[in-house]
Write a protein that holds these residues in place. Sequence first.
Motif, PDB file in Angstrom:
ATOM      1  N   ILE A 134       0.626  -1.081   0.123  1.00  0.00           N
ATOM      2  CA  ILE A 134       0.095  -0.435   0.101  1.00  0.00           C
ATOM      3  C   ILE A 134       0.606   1.229   0.092  1.00  0.00           C
ATOM      4  CG2 ILE A 134      -1.654   1.202   1.311  1.00  0.00           C
ATOM      5  CD1 ILE A 134      -2.759  -1.656   2.410  1.00  0.00           C
ATOM      6  N   GLU A 135       1.781   1.392   0.935  1.00  0.00           N
ATOM      7  CA  GLU A 135       2.709   2.232   0.864  1.00  0.00           C
ATOM      8  C   GLU A 135       3.366   2.607  -0.665  1.00  0.00           C
ATOM      9  OE1 GLU A 135       3.799   4.965   2.708  1.00  0.00           O
ATOM     10  OE2 GLU A 135       2.570   3.572   4.230  1.00  0.00           O
ATOM     11  N   GLU A 136       3.477   1.719  -1.463  1.00  0.00           N
ATOM     12  CA  GLU A 136       4.334   1.853  -2.562  1.00  0.00           C
ATOM     13  C   GLU A 136       3.144   2.507  -3.355  1.00  0.00           C
ATOM     14  OE1 GLU A 136       7.301   1.317  -3.563  1.00  0.00           O
ATOM     15  OE2 GLU A 136       7.435   0.760  -1.535  1.00  0.00           O
ATOM     16  N   ASP A 140      -2.960   9.631  -3.919  1.00  0.00           N
ATOM     17  CA  ASP A 140      -4.504   9.662  -3.902  1.00  0.00           C
ATOM     18  C   ASP A 140      -5.641   8.289  -3.608  1.00  0.00           C
ATOM     19  OD1 ASP A 140      -3.453   9.235  -6.125  1.00  0.00           O
ATOM     20  OD2 ASP A 140      -4.889  10.012  -7.673  1.00  0.00           O
ATOM     21  N   GLN A 141      -4.397   7.321  -4.680  1.00  0.00           N
ATOM     22  CA  GLN A 141      -4.799   5.916  -4.544  1.00  0.00           C
ATOM     23  C   GLN A 141      -4.711   5.540  -3.417  1.00  0.00           C
ATOM     24  OE1 GLN A 141      -3.293   3.519  -7.696  1.00  0.00           O
ATOM     25  NE2 GLN A 141      -3.593   5.412  -9.131  1.00  0.00           N
ATOM     26  N   LYS A 142      -3.365   5.678  -2.514  1.00  0.00           N
ATOM     27  CA  LYS A 142      -3.214   4.980  -0.908  1.00  0.00           C
ATOM     28  C   LYS A 142      -4.545   5.737  -0.798  1.00  0.00           C
ATOM     29  CE  LYS A 142       0.434   6.390   1.132  1.00  0.00           C
ATOM     30  NZ  LYS A 142       1.664   7.039   1.407  1.00  0.00           N
ATOM     31  N   LYS A 143      -4.516   7.102  -0.335  1.00  0.00           N
ATOM     32  CA  LYS A 143      -5.541   8.193   0.415  1.00  0.00           C
ATOM     33  C   LYS A 143      -7.358   7.133   0.327  1.00  0.00           C
ATOM     34  CE  LYS A 143      -4.935  12.361   1.245  1.00  0.00           C
ATOM     35  NZ  LYS A 143      -5.179  13.556   0.997  1.00  0.00           N
ATOM     36  N   VAL A 144      -7.073   6.734   0.105  1.00  0.00           N
ATOM     37  CA  VAL A 144      -8.535   5.904  -1.051  1.00  0.00           C
ATOM     38  C   VAL A 144      -9.287   4.914   0.003  1.00  0.00           C
ATOM     39  CG1 VAL A 144     -10.799   5.940  -2.250  1.00  0.00           C
ATOM     40  CG2 VAL A 144      -9.309   7.585  -2.346  1.00  0.00           C
ATOM     41  N   LEU A 145      -7.582   4.145  -0.390  1.00  0.00           N
ATOM     42  CA  LEU A 145      -7.668   2.803   0.115  1.00  0.00           C
ATOM     43  C   LEU A 145      -7.544   2.832   1.186  1.00  0.00           C
ATOM     44  CD1 LEU A 145      -6.188  -0.221  -1.322  1.00  0.00           C
ATOM     45  CD2 LEU A 145      -5.845  -0.349   0.175  1.00  0.00           C
ATOM     46  N   GLY A 171     -12.925   5.445  -8.735  1.00  0.00           N
ATOM     47  CA  GLY A 171     -11.993   5.391  -9.682  1.00  0.00           C
ATOM     48  C   GLY A 171     -10.548   5.109  -8.841  1.00  0.00           C
ATOM     49  N   ARG A 172     -10.374   5.321  -8.092  1.00  0.00           N
ATOM     50  CA  ARG A 172      -8.923   5.843  -7.441  1.00  0.00           C
ATOM     51  C   ARG A 172      -8.994   4.543  -7.024  1.00  0.00           C
ATOM     52  NH1 ARG A 172      -7.989  11.751  -5.450  1.00  0.00           N
ATOM     53  NH2 ARG A 172      -7.885  12.853  -7.489  1.00  0.00           N
ATOM     54  N   MET A 173     -10.225   4.205  -6.004  1.00  0.00           N
ATOM     55  CA  MET A 173     -10.220   2.558  -5.459  1.00  0.00           C
ATOM     56  C   MET A 173      -9.907   1.660  -6.586  1.00  0.00           C
ATOM     57  SD  MET A 173     -10.393   1.411  -2.132  1.00  0.00           S
ATOM     58  CE  MET A 173     -10.381  -0.144  -2.135  1.00  0.00           C
ATOM     59  N   ARG A 174     -10.637   1.758  -7.368  1.00  0.00           N
ATOM     60  CA  ARG A 174     -10.311   0.629  -8.289  1.00  0.00           C
ATOM     61  C   ARG A 174      -9.165   0.714  -9.608  1.00  0.00           C
ATOM     62  NH1 ARG A 174     -10.834   0.938 -14.039  1.00  0.00           N
ATOM     63  NH2 ARG A 174     -11.417  -0.862 -15.266  1.00  0.00           N
ATOM     64  N   TYR A 175      -8.398   1.974  -9.632  1.00  0.00           N
ATOM     65  CA  TYR A 175      -6.534   1.785  -9.734  1.00  0.00           C
ATOM     66  C   TYR A 175      -5.826   0.692  -8.277  1.00  0.00           C
ATOM     67  CZ  TYR A 175      -7.536   3.623 -14.484  1.00  0.00           C
ATOM     68  OH  TYR A 175      -8.332   3.719 -15.559  1.00  0.00           O
ATOM     69  N   ALA A 176      -6.555   1.200  -7.196  1.00  0.00           N
ATOM     70  CA  ALA A 176      -5.101   1.027  -6.466  1.00  0.00           C
ATOM     71  C   ALA A 176      -5.153  -0.533  -6.132  1.00  0.00           C
ATOM     72  CB  ALA A 176      -5.707   1.772  -5.345  1.00  0.00           C
ATOM     73  N   ILE A 180      -2.276  -3.348  -6.662  1.00  0.00           N
ATOM     74  CA  ILE A 180      -1.697  -3.629  -5.908  1.00  0.00           C
ATOM     75  C   ILE A 180      -1.113  -5.007  -6.916  1.00  0.00           C
ATOM     76  CG2 ILE A 180      -2.684  -5.259  -4.050  1.00  0.00           C
ATOM     77  CD1 ILE A 180      -3.329  -2.464  -2.740  1.00  0.00           C
ATOM     78  N   ARG A 181      -2.481  -5.653  -7.466  1.00  0.00           N
ATOM     79  CA  ARG A 181      -2.394  -7.385  -7.967  1.00  0.00           C
ATOM     80  C   ARG A 181      -1.039  -6.760  -9.026  1.00  0.00           C
ATOM     81  NH1 ARG A 181      -8.220  -6.523  -8.422  1.00  0.00           N
ATOM     82  NH2 ARG A 181      -9.247  -7.259  -7.036  1.00  0.00           N
ATOM     83  N   LYS A 182      -1.112  -5.978  -9.495  1.00  0.00           N
ATOM     84  CA  LYS A 182       0.087  -6.253 -10.742  1.00  0.00           C
ATOM     85  C   LYS A 182       1.436  -6.622  -9.857  1.00  0.00           C
ATOM     86  CE  LYS A 182      -1.368  -2.979 -14.129  1.00  0.00           C
ATOM     87  NZ  LYS A 182      -1.354  -1.551 -14.704  1.00  0.00           N
ATOM     88  N   VAL A 183       1.485  -5.640  -8.582  1.00  0.00           N
ATOM     89  CA  VAL A 183       2.930  -5.688  -7.596  1.00  0.00           C
ATOM     90  C   VAL A 183       2.741  -6.825  -7.187  1.00  0.00           C
ATOM     91  CG1 VAL A 183       3.983  -4.792  -5.675  1.00  0.00           C
ATOM     92  CG2 VAL A 183       3.142  -3.151  -6.668  1.00  0.00           C
ATOM     93  N   ILE A 184       1.959  -7.841  -6.830  1.00  0.00           N
ATOM     94  CA  ILE A 184       1.618  -8.744  -6.616  1.00  0.00           C
ATOM     95  C   ILE A 184       2.136  -9.820  -7.358  1.00  0.00           C
ATOM     96  CG2 ILE A 184       0.362 -10.959  -5.829  1.00  0.00           C
ATOM     97  CD1 ILE A 184      -1.219  -8.329  -3.876  1.00  0.00           C
ATOM     98  N   GLU A 185       1.328 -10.180  -8.843  1.00  0.00           N
ATOM     99  CA  GLU A 185       1.333 -10.785 -10.128  1.00  0.00           C
ATOM    100  C   GLU A 185       3.036 -11.051 -10.230  1.00  0.00           C
ATOM    101  OE1 GLU A 185      -0.949 -10.537 -12.717  1.00  0.00           O
ATOM    102  OE2 GLU A 185      -2.530 -11.377 -11.284  1.00  0.00           O
TER     103      GLU A 185
END
Lengths: 193, 47
Positions: A134-136, A140-145, A171-176, A180-185
Amino acid sequence: MELQIDDAILVRDYMKGDERALELLINKHNQRLSSFIYSKVKDREATEDIFQDTFMKVIRTLKRGAYNEEGKFLSWVMRIAHNLIIDHFRRNKRMPKFQSNGDFNIFGVISDDELNVECQLIKDQIDCDLGQLIEELPEDQKKVLLMRIYKNMSFKEIAENTGVSINTALGRMRYALINIRKVIEKHDIVLTN
Amino acid sequence: MEHIYIKDNTHCELVKTRPSRIRFLLDYSKSLNIIEHHGVTFESNLN
């Protein structure tokens, strides 16, 4: 008075072949690491086994030159020990199994919602990994998440707090989540209990 | 009057791994030899 030499110097010296540096490193962190392991496994023999396995991994990694010194030697060692503690609990599932042969099952009545030690350790690790992911994220996305997941706020409240429309917050939540999924994969991170 | 002793659970127990284990690790380190050849890593323990 014992002179405390910086871990980075000791690691560098050991990687250059100075065996005395390893002795200093082990003795320097013996009590802290052993106490950490003992606080989890509550068994002296198991503590020493895990301590030994931890440093065997450390030795192999350092000798291979695969360790990248970033001033975080102790946290790296603790992380190895933490993973070995999880392995220890996985190996030693000593909970007696109850086989019911009648109509009444006592475990149907008694339940324990608390996680066992192994699950708690894994959960702590997952929480820690997720926190780093999440820190990465972009701010704006981090704040919403954080508002949605950790503060349990509605998207309407998030929109009001951040001064954007509900659609933007969504939208920000969706991109967040996508990020995160991209980094995990990408890094093959396992986030399951 | 009888004293009441309260167990203080706020402090973790400090333990240390025995010197024999540390000796083992130091000997293990001295005996371990790692060679890399054409991208393949070989580990061997020399006695």
